[in-house]
Design an enzyme around this catalytic site. Structure first.
Site, short mmCIF file in Angstrom:
data_model
loop_
_atom_site.label_atom_id
_atom_site.label_comp_id
_atom_site.label_asym_id
_atom_site.label_seq_id
_atom_site.Cartn_x
_atom_site.Cartn_y
_atom_site.Cartn_z
N TYR A 167 0.83 -1.20 0.00
CA TYR A 167 0.00 0.00 0.00
C TYR A 167 0.87 1.25 0.00
O TYR A 167 0.68 2.16 -0.81
CB TYR A 167 -0.92 0.00 1.22
CG TYR A 167 -1.65 1.30 1.43
CD1 TYR A 167 -2.72 1.66 0.63
CD2 TYR A 167 -1.26 2.19 2.44
CE1 TYR A 167 -3.38 2.86 0.81
CE2 TYR A 167 -1.92 3.38 2.64
CZ TYR A 167 -2.99 3.72 1.82
OH TYR A 167 -3.63 4.92 2.00
N ARG A 178 0.95 7.08 17.37
CA ARG A 178 0.30 7.46 16.12
C ARG A 178 -0.11 8.92 16.16
O ARG A 178 -0.50 9.46 17.19
CB ARG A 178 -0.95 6.60 15.87
CG ARG A 178 -0.68 5.15 15.55
CD ARG A 178 -0.07 4.99 14.16
NE ARG A 178 0.25 3.60 13.88
CZ ARG A 178 1.40 3.01 14.19
NH1 ARG A 178 2.34 3.70 14.82
NH2 ARG A 178 1.62 1.75 13.89
#
Length: 326
Positions: free
Chosen positions: A153, A217
């Site tokens: 990806y 994150r």
């Protein structure tokens, strides 16, 4: 203004199409309703777009088609002033052939770029990803950081953004690539960390963490993504530029799970399971470039955004929760 949003029934594309229609633009949303996740969530995105158009001077049209079909893409781009290319085969962890990522994310982008070149659009905005960076050499990531993706990806998104920049430089297409950092919010794709944590806690199940939870994150609330994209309708300051679009902070996955747990079910313990090699240990965006070029300033901290998502989840639990938990 005529705006084509590819992937316009998806999470980010659906929010963009809805926002543009609400703002009074004429929107065409192209989507192939790939079964990567439940079609019913995409149908709610379409309903939101149609509802926005019905309450504004804008319009909304859904075209069920595929960016891999060059003729379909060309026909739609021919009538567009702006192209927001959000369509992609998603999934860093998914067990999907690398060739499908190439077909959708690279060839599909080339179809859109070829059409933009042929018909002379005013701007081409490409959705890229923080996955292009791979393992961090330093944090926060700035746009000069090495791009060494570790998933098909990520590799396909890097290829698509490089093609967008080449078309911009060589063929004078006003192209911009936005590197999104873990976008979340209402109608988000199911089975991502935040939607999973909220769903499990609301239903009395312990949140499950992949790995030790020390990964961090940079989560970006979808309203901030919309703000960056909207700005690109009114400025040419970012032509042929790649920019990070992130938040104001980052957070450890374990801390995120604890905060959601503490809001919803404080008696639950956390559970841990094996992590994924393709997951980056840490992500954190430098947004100085986006701030300088387009005045981008995120307005939601992760804690504020998660609280807003929990409120939305509760209000929409009847239809959304079964799709997350299936």
């Amino acid at each position: 203004m005529n705006i084509l949003v590819t992937g316009g029934a998806g999470f980010i594309g659906g929010h963009l199409a809805e926002a543009f229609a609400r703002d009074g633009h004429d929107v065409v949303a192209l989507d192939n309703f790939d079964p990567y996740y439940d079609r019913r969530i995409k149908e709610h995105n379409v309903e939101a777009g149609r509802g926005a158009a019905a309450n504004s001077d804008g319009s909304y049209e859904l075209v069920e088609g595929d960016v891999r079909d060059a003729d379909v893409v060309d026909d739609l781009v021919a009538d567009a002033d702006y192209v927001y290319h959000q369509a992609a085969q998603a999934g860093v962890r998914a067990d999907i052939s690398p060739r499908k990522y190439d077909e959708v994310n690279v060839d599909g982008t080339l179809n859109a770029l070829d059409a933009a070149r042929e018909h002379g659009v005013e701007r081409f905005v490409l959705a890229s990803s923080s996955s292009v960076y791979g393992k961090p050499r330093y944090l926060p990531y700035d746009e000069d950081h090495l791009t060494t993706p570790v998933s098909p990806y990520g590799a396909s998104k890097l290829a698509s953004e490089r093609y967008a920049m080449v078309y911009g430089e060589r063929y004078d297409i006003p192209a911009v690539a936005l590197r999104y950092f873990t976008v979340y919010g209402p109608r988000m794709r199911p089975n991502m960390a935040i939607s999973n944590f909220v769903s499990r806690c609301i239903n009395g199940d312990p949140p499950v963490i992949y790995g030790d939870g020390q990964q961090t994150r940079d989560f970006t609330y979808v309203e901030d993504i919309l703000a960056a994209n909207r700005t690109l309708l009114s400025t040419d300051a970012a032509d042929c530029e790649v920019m990070n679009v992130g938040s104001t902070d980052n957070i450890a996955i374990e801390t995120l799970a604890e905060e959601i747990r503490d809001q919803l079910a404080p008696d639950l313990d956390l559970e841990y399971t094996e992590g994924y090699d393709v997951d980056a240990d840490h992500t954190h965006a430098s947004i100085e470039k986006a701030n300088e070029l387009i005045g981008y300033e995120p307005t939601h901290t992760i804690r504020e955004g998660v609280s807003a998502f929990i409120d939305w989840y509760r209000d929409n639990r009847e239809w959304y929760e079964p799709l997350v938990r299936e």
